[in-house]
Motif scaffolding. Structure first.
Motif, mmCIF file in Angstrom:
data_model
loop_
_atom_site.group_PDB
_atom_site.id
_atom_site.type_symbol
_atom_site.label_atom_id
_atom_site.label_comp_id
_atom_site.label_asym_id
_atom_site.label_seq_id
_atom_site.Cartn_x
_atom_site.Cartn_y
_atom_site.Cartn_z
ATOM 1 N N VAL A 87 30.109 41.520 41.525
ATOM 2 C CA VAL A 87 31.691 41.694 41.351
ATOM 3 C C VAL A 87 32.478 41.848 42.557
ATOM 4 C CG1 VAL A 87 33.248 43.178 40.353
ATOM 5 C CG2 VAL A 87 31.406 42.600 38.936
ATOM 6 N N TRP B 70 35.335 39.608 44.170
ATOM 7 C CA TRP B 70 36.641 39.949 44.546
ATOM 8 C C TRP B 70 37.067 39.437 45.973
ATOM 9 C CZ3 TRP B 70 36.325 45.715 42.373
ATOM 10 C CH2 TRP B 70 36.430 45.561 41.004
ATOM 11 N N LYS C 103 33.562 33.446 43.938
ATOM 12 C CA LYS C 103 33.992 33.671 42.463
ATOM 13 C C LYS C 103 33.901 32.397 41.612
ATOM 14 C CE LYS C 103 38.347 35.008 40.264
ATOM 15 N NZ LYS C 103 39.498 35.373 40.307
ATOM 16 N N LEU D 161 31.920 31.883 38.267
ATOM 17 C CA LEU D 161 32.582 31.554 36.911
ATOM 18 C C LEU D 161 32.041 30.281 36.271
ATOM 19 C CD1 LEU D 161 35.898 32.669 37.367
ATOM 20 C CD2 LEU D 161 34.482 33.846 35.969
ATOM 21 N N GLU E 268 35.890 36.519 33.183
ATOM 22 C CA GLU E 268 36.845 37.113 33.894
ATOM 23 C C GLU E 268 38.152 38.022 33.312
ATOM 24 O OE1 GLU E 268 39.032 34.538 36.503
ATOM 25 O OE2 GLU E 268 39.720 36.285 38.012
ATOM 26 N N ASN E 269 38.172 38.988 33.581
ATOM 27 C CA ASN E 269 39.524 39.943 33.074
ATOM 28 C C ASN E 269 40.689 39.363 33.931
ATOM 29 O OD1 ASN E 269 37.850 40.991 30.960
ATOM 30 N ND2 ASN E 269 37.898 43.147 32.095
ATOM 31 N N THR E 270 41.888 39.373 33.209
ATOM 32 C CA THR E 270 42.985 38.859 33.809
ATOM 33 C C THR E 270 44.176 40.070 33.364
ATOM 34 O OG1 THR E 270 43.764 37.502 32.011
ATOM 35 C CG2 THR E 270 42.558 36.398 33.845
ATOM 36 N N LEU F 15 33.569 39.960 34.209
ATOM 37 C CA LEU F 15 34.151 40.222 36.079
ATOM 38 C C LEU F 15 35.563 40.951 35.759
ATOM 39 C CD1 LEU F 15 34.405 39.592 39.045
ATOM 40 C CD2 LEU F 15 35.292 37.438 38.320
#
Lengths: 223, 97
Positions: free
Chosen positions: A74, A78, A84, A88, A111-113, A184
């Protein structure tokens, strides 16, 4: 002539012996299933199906795996947009960049947004990306989590102390024997310029399952 | 059980006991050796029925399922297993005396 148990009567599943039931674990008693594990393992070793050494090595590998591996992944994602993107898109294939074990099952990283929050469950059993997180915690395997995570995820997240805004879409991912998910999390505000090592300290196991989110103020790391 | 009503999620965890890790290692090694699949693990857990499922701990269900699968595949017999379990228990009682 057969003194052995359980043939075809259907509602019993093990050699007949005083039945298990919950029995307190004392130092000097082995439970029914502990005895079964020892017996099965000894038979397999005697038959040459596996070796005592292989069992020992497997346990060493198990002990070496922890959420620290996932946290490295992670933190790298970032700090490195190209990594990244590969992570993904490719899952496991991207782990090689960090010298990490390539998992035995397909890895999907979600992925969190600001608009989407992801949560992982295994409703069938306990499938989990062990090569990045180690063995799963008991609650992940519990009836309560597995039943409710897919029906009322927001209520479950609240029980973990995570309150999401109504506008955020919650996506629940149900793992399978062949496919495992890793969340993520979103990079917390106030971490610009942090090293990967510093960032990794913010990433807990629960963040990568999706029942928590990382927060910069939760550690003593100075900026 | 996905979607069924259930109670509050308690954030429980415990350090795995050595016998639990050994049971886990058995499945990993048997899978790698082509002697057992994860589907068999699950099938032999699912036939336990809800009562036994709830009464048994996680790795109790696993070692039960591993044993059943090995018997179904003819790797070990029920008879061997029963005898060996008695022997293990007797040995353990001698040792702890």
């Amino acid at each position: 002539m057969h003194d052995h148990p359980h043939d075809h009567d259907g509602d019993d599943h093990g050699p007949h012996r005083p039945h298990p039931g919950p029995r307190p674990d004392a130092d000097d008693t082995l439970s029914y299933y502990q005895v079964m594990e020892i017996a099965v393992r000894e038979l397999l070793i005697e038959k040459g199906v596996l070796s005592a050494e292989a069992v020992r090595r497997e346990i060493e590998k198990m002990d070496a795996r922890s959420p620290a591996q996932g946290a490295r992944v992670v933190a790298r994602a970032w700090n490195d947009p190209a990594f990244k993107a590969r992570l993904l898109q490719l899952g496991n294939d991207a782990l090689v960049d960090l010298g990490l074990e390539r998992g035995p099952y397909k890895l999907v990283v979600v992925e969190n947004t600001p608009d989407v929050h992801n949560v992982v469950v295994c409703t069938l059993c306990s499938c989990y990306p062990r090569w990045l997180l180690g063995l799963p915690p008991d609650w992940y395997k519990s009836r309560n989590y597995r039943s409710r995570a897919v029906r009322e995820p927001r209520a479950v997240l609240r029980e973990f102390g995570l309150e999401l805004r109504d506008e955020v879409t919650v996506r629940v991912h149900d793992s399978t024997a062949d496919m495992r998910y890793l969340v993520l999390p979103a990079r917390p505000a106030g971490t610009a310029g942090w090293s990967e090592e510093q960032l990794a300290t913010l990433v807990t196991r629960d963040c990568m399952i999706g029942v928590a989110v990382p927060k910069a103020e939760s550690t003593g790391v100075n900026q | 059980m996905g979607g069924l009503p259930a109670g509050r999620v308690e954030a429980t965890q415990h350090e795995y006991a050595l016998w639990e890790k050994r049971g886990d290692a058995l499945l990993v090694l048997l899978s790698a050796a082509g002697r057992m699949t994860v589907d068999e693990l699950r099938k032999n857990i699912e036939v336990l029925g809800p009562d036994a499922y709830d009464r048994m701990s996680y790795y109790e269900r696993w070692i039960h399922s591993i044993s059943q699968t090995l018997i179904q595949r003819g790797v070990i017999t029920m008879d061997e297993l029963g005898r060996r379990m008695s022997a293990v228990e007797a040995r353990h009682q001698d040792e702890s005396r």
